[in-house]
Scaffold this motif. Structure first.
Motif, PDB file in Angstrom:
ATOM      1  N   GLY A   1      -6.088  -3.855  11.332  1.00 20.28           N
ATOM      2  CA  GLY A   1      -5.120  -3.405  12.336  1.00 20.28           C
ATOM      3  C   GLY A   1      -4.600  -2.024  11.997  1.00 20.28           C
ATOM      4  N   LYS A   2      -3.729  -1.500  12.874  1.00 24.49           N
ATOM      5  CA  LYS A   2      -3.142  -0.172  12.676  1.00 24.49           C
ATOM      6  C   LYS A   2      -1.633  -0.283  12.526  1.00 24.49           C
ATOM      7  CE  LYS A   2      -6.729   2.349  15.223  1.00 24.49           C
ATOM      8  NZ  LYS A   2      -6.995   3.285  16.345  1.00 24.49           N
ATOM      9  N   THR A   3      -1.051   0.717  11.864  1.00 25.37           N
ATOM     10  CA  THR A   3       0.391   0.728  11.652  1.00 25.37           C
ATOM     11  C   THR A   3       0.857   2.177  11.544  1.00 25.37           C
ATOM     12  OG1 THR A   3       2.192  -0.167  10.289  1.00 25.37           O
ATOM     13  CG2 THR A   3       0.228   0.600   9.133  1.00 25.37           C
ATOM     14  N   PRO A   4       2.082   2.473  11.967  1.00 21.76           N
ATOM     15  CA  PRO A   4       2.599   3.842  11.832  1.00 21.76           C
ATOM     16  C   PRO A   4       2.733   4.240  10.362  1.00 21.76           C
ATOM     17  CG  PRO A   4       3.917   2.571  13.390  1.00 21.76           C
ATOM     18  CD  PRO A   4       3.017   1.597  12.696  1.00 21.76           C
ATOM     19  N   ALA A   5       2.401   5.504  10.083  1.00 20.78           N
ATOM     20  CA  ALA A   5       2.522   6.012   8.711  1.00 20.78           C
ATOM     21  C   ALA A   5       3.881   6.676   8.548  1.00 20.78           C
ATOM     22  CB  ALA A   5       1.392   6.989   8.421  1.00 20.78           C
ATOM     23  N   ASN A   6       4.934   5.887   8.764  1.00 16.40           N
ATOM     24  CA  ASN A   6       6.292   6.443   8.729  1.00 16.40           C
ATOM     25  C   ASN A   6       7.054   6.060   7.468  1.00 16.40           C
ATOM     26  OD1 ASN A   6       6.599   3.750   9.262  1.00 16.40           O
ATOM     27  ND2 ASN A   6       7.667   4.009  11.219  1.00 16.40           N
TER      28      ASN A   6
ATOM     29  N   LEU B   1       0.851  -1.184   0.000  1.00 14.43           N
ATOM     30  CA  LEU B   1       0.000   0.000   0.000  1.00 14.43           C
ATOM     31  C   LEU B   1       0.889   1.237   0.000  1.00 14.43           C
ATOM     32  CD1 LEU B   1      -2.454  -1.415   2.607  1.00 14.43           C
ATOM     33  CD2 LEU B   1      -3.241  -0.467   0.437  1.00 14.43           C
ATOM     34  N   ASP B   2       0.635   2.149  -0.950  1.00 14.24           N
ATOM     35  CA  ASP B   2       1.443   3.358  -1.102  1.00 14.24           C
ATOM     36  C   ASP B   2       0.756   4.543  -0.440  1.00 14.24           C
ATOM     37  OD1 ASP B   2       3.328   1.944  -2.597  1.00 14.24           O
ATOM     38  OD2 ASP B   2       2.228   2.290  -4.461  1.00 14.24           O
ATOM     39  N   LEU B   3       1.569   5.365   0.245  1.00 11.55           N
ATOM     40  CA  LEU B   3       1.065   6.535   0.961  1.00 11.55           C
ATOM     41  C   LEU B   3       1.667   7.814   0.380  1.00 11.55           C
ATOM     42  CD1 LEU B   3       1.261   5.410   4.696  1.00 11.55           C
ATOM     43  CD2 LEU B   3      -0.790   6.199   3.534  1.00 11.55           C
ATOM     44  N   PRO B   4       0.913   8.923   0.396  1.00 12.18           N
ATOM     45  CA  PRO B   4       1.508  10.220   0.063  1.00 12.18           C
ATOM     46  C   PRO B   4       2.412  10.676   1.205  1.00 12.18           C
ATOM     47  CG  PRO B   4      -0.787  10.480   0.699  1.00 12.18           C
ATOM     48  CD  PRO B   4      -0.542   9.016   0.626  1.00 12.18           C
ATOM     49  N   GLU B   5       3.370  11.542   0.913  1.00  9.19           N
ATOM     50  CA  GLU B   5       4.342  11.968   1.928  1.00  9.19           C
ATOM     51  C   GLU B   5       3.684  12.727   3.076  1.00  9.19           C
ATOM     52  OE1 GLU B   5       7.410  14.184   0.082  1.00  9.19           O
ATOM     53  OE2 GLU B   5       8.020  12.565  -1.282  1.00  9.19           O
ATOM     54  N   ALA B   6       2.557  13.356   2.816  1.00 10.55           N
ATOM     55  CA  ALA B   6       1.951  14.231   3.821  1.00 10.55           C
ATOM     56  C   ALA B   6       1.304  13.468   4.977  1.00 10.55           C
ATOM     57  CB  ALA B   6       0.903  15.124   3.158  1.00 10.55           C
ATOM     58  N   VAL B   7       1.094  12.171   4.842  1.00 14.02           N
ATOM     59  CA  VAL B   7       0.402  11.417   5.885  1.00 14.02           C
ATOM     60  C   VAL B   7       1.341  11.174   7.065  1.00 14.02           C
ATOM     61  CG1 VAL B   7      -0.760   9.258   6.438  1.00 14.02           C
ATOM     62  CG2 VAL B   7      -1.099  10.323   4.201  1.00 14.02           C
ATOM     63  N   GLU B   8       0.842  11.463   8.273  1.00 16.69           N
ATOM     64  CA  GLU B   8       1.621  11.258   9.485  1.00 16.69           C
ATOM     65  C   GLU B   8       0.781  10.510  10.512  1.00 16.69           C
ATOM     66  OE1 GLU B   8       2.780  15.119  10.749  1.00 16.69           O
ATOM     67  OE2 GLU B   8       4.252  15.406   9.141  1.00 16.69           O
ATOM     68  N   GLY B   9       1.436  10.093  11.588  1.00 12.35           N
ATOM     69  CA  GLY B   9       0.722   9.417  12.660  1.00 12.35           C
ATOM     70  C   GLY B   9       0.483   7.952  12.371  1.00 12.35           C
ATOM     71  N   THR B  10      -0.727   7.514  12.659  1.00 16.28           N
ATOM     72  CA  THR B  10      -1.094   6.105  12.503  1.00 16.28           C
ATOM     73  C   THR B  10      -2.199   5.954  11.469  1.00 16.28           C
ATOM     74  OG1 THR B  10      -0.517   5.622  14.798  1.00 16.28           O
ATOM     75  CG2 THR B  10      -1.936   4.047  13.700  1.00 16.28           C
ATOM     76  N   VAL B  11      -2.115   4.904  10.681  1.00 13.78           N
ATOM     77  CA  VAL B  11      -3.163   4.616   9.702  1.00 13.78           C
ATOM     78  C   VAL B  11      -3.749   3.234   9.999  1.00 13.78           C
ATOM     79  CG1 VAL B  11      -2.273   6.070   7.856  1.00 13.78           C
ATOM     80  CG2 VAL B  11      -1.446   3.725   8.078  1.00 13.78           C
TER      81      VAL B  11
END
Length: 324
Positions: free
Chosen positions: A99-104, A74-84
């Motif tokens: 489940g949840k995972t850090p958006a790092n 799963l690809d994320l934009p750079e602006a996402v922070e925190g937990t997804v």
């Protein structure tokens, strides 16, 4: 008639036994090889089912493909922070939390160990505000293919969408027939020694092919890739077209999947192991259900199912889709 013969020696399929005997060996007729005669391609025309004999089989099922839930990306934009939050769905409508995972990272990759019992599954990422933040929506779908010829659609995006990208694993001796509506002719692609004859052949969502399973076993062919999003347009002429839903969803062809229909339109489906088509005819604003006329009412399509469509007038099949 032109005749093409292929000799296959000691095929070693990449398979996973799902159900049946404890041991499963490649088909062997005692000769050590199998000769495949493709001289009858002229019989593959709309309205004529290509299977001559469905045969008798023991009901075992062999699955070809990567493990379910393997290497989900799963690809994320750079602006996402925190937990997804990672969410899954079997129909692209109802979603549940995995489940949840850090958006790092820009890419989140994992193996879904809960997917082994799920024949169809899709993935997305949500932020804390309930907004979909993943750039893509990967997924997979296991499609059942009985021995003989089946109609197959591949509603996923993967790499360049070549047949090598979309179907990297198949039984030795498998054959895919691509129909060109303009020329009303087929091209043939065969899988031998672990690769396709024409690996660069492109199969886009919305199109369909015939898949010939010569393994003698019932197959689960694992399709995987990203779910197409945005607007997709499939042009439909007033002629026979071999097509499938551009989105990996099951349901009624018109109401659920958005297929445009008008009076006189006809759909031909081939159910697993069938030797003739199931006919659906749209007349006077409805799908005719008549045992006497051998018409089967509303066409309910499965994920990855291809079908013949004969339209009375040209139209565009437009799907605007998002996993939001």
């Amino acid at each position: 008639e032109p005749l093409r013969r292929i000799v296959v020696r000691e095929p070693i399929p990449n398979f996973e036994l799902i159900d049946g005997d404890d041991t499963l060996l490649p088909p062997d007729d005692g000769r050590g090889f199998d000769t495949i005669d493709l001289g009858d391609l002229s019989g593959f025309i709309p309205g004529t089912a290509p299977n001559e004999d469905s045969g008798d089989f023991d009901g075992s099922i062999v699955r070809y493909g990567l493990p379910r839930g393997f290497m989900v990306r799963l690809d994320l934009p750079e602006a996402v922070e925190g937990t997804v939050r990672i969410e899954t769905s079997a129909d692209l409508k109802t979603w549940s939390s995995l489940g949840k995972t850090p958006a790092n990272k820009e890419t989140i990759q994992f193996n879904d160990t809960t997917a082994s019992g799920e024949a169809v599954r899709f993935y997305r990422l949500m932020d804390g505000d309930g907004k979909v933040v993943s750039k893509n929506a990967p997924g997979y779908a296991d499609v059942f293919l009985a021995p003989g010829v089946s109609m197959l659609s591949i509603p996923f995006l993967s790499g360049d969408n070549t047949i090598a990208d979309l179907i990297p694993f198949a039984p030795e001796g498998s054959v895919v027939y691509h129909y060109d509506a303009a020329s009303e002719a087929y091209t043939v692609n065969m899988f031998f020694w672990g690769e396709w004859d024409e690996p660069e052949t492109v199969i886009m969502p919305g199109s369909a092919v015939f898949f010939r399973n010569d393994s003698g076993a019932n197959l689960l062919l694992s399709l995987r890739g990203d779910v197409p999003q945005g607007e997709r347009v499939t042009p439909l002429g007033a002629r026979w077209e071999l097509i499938g839903s551009p989105i990996p969803q099951a349901g009624r062809a018109d109401a659920d999947l958005g297929l445009p229909v008008s009076d006189g339109d006809m759909i031909l489906r081939m159910l697993p192991g069938a030797t003739s088509y199931q006919i659906h005819h749209f007349v006077d604003g409805q799908w005719v259900d008549s045992a006497e006329a051998d018409l089967h009412g509303v066409p309910e399509l499965g994920v990855g199912e291809g079908f013949w469509l004969l339209k009375s007038k040209p139209a565009d099949w437009v799907r605007k889709f998002s996993v939001d």
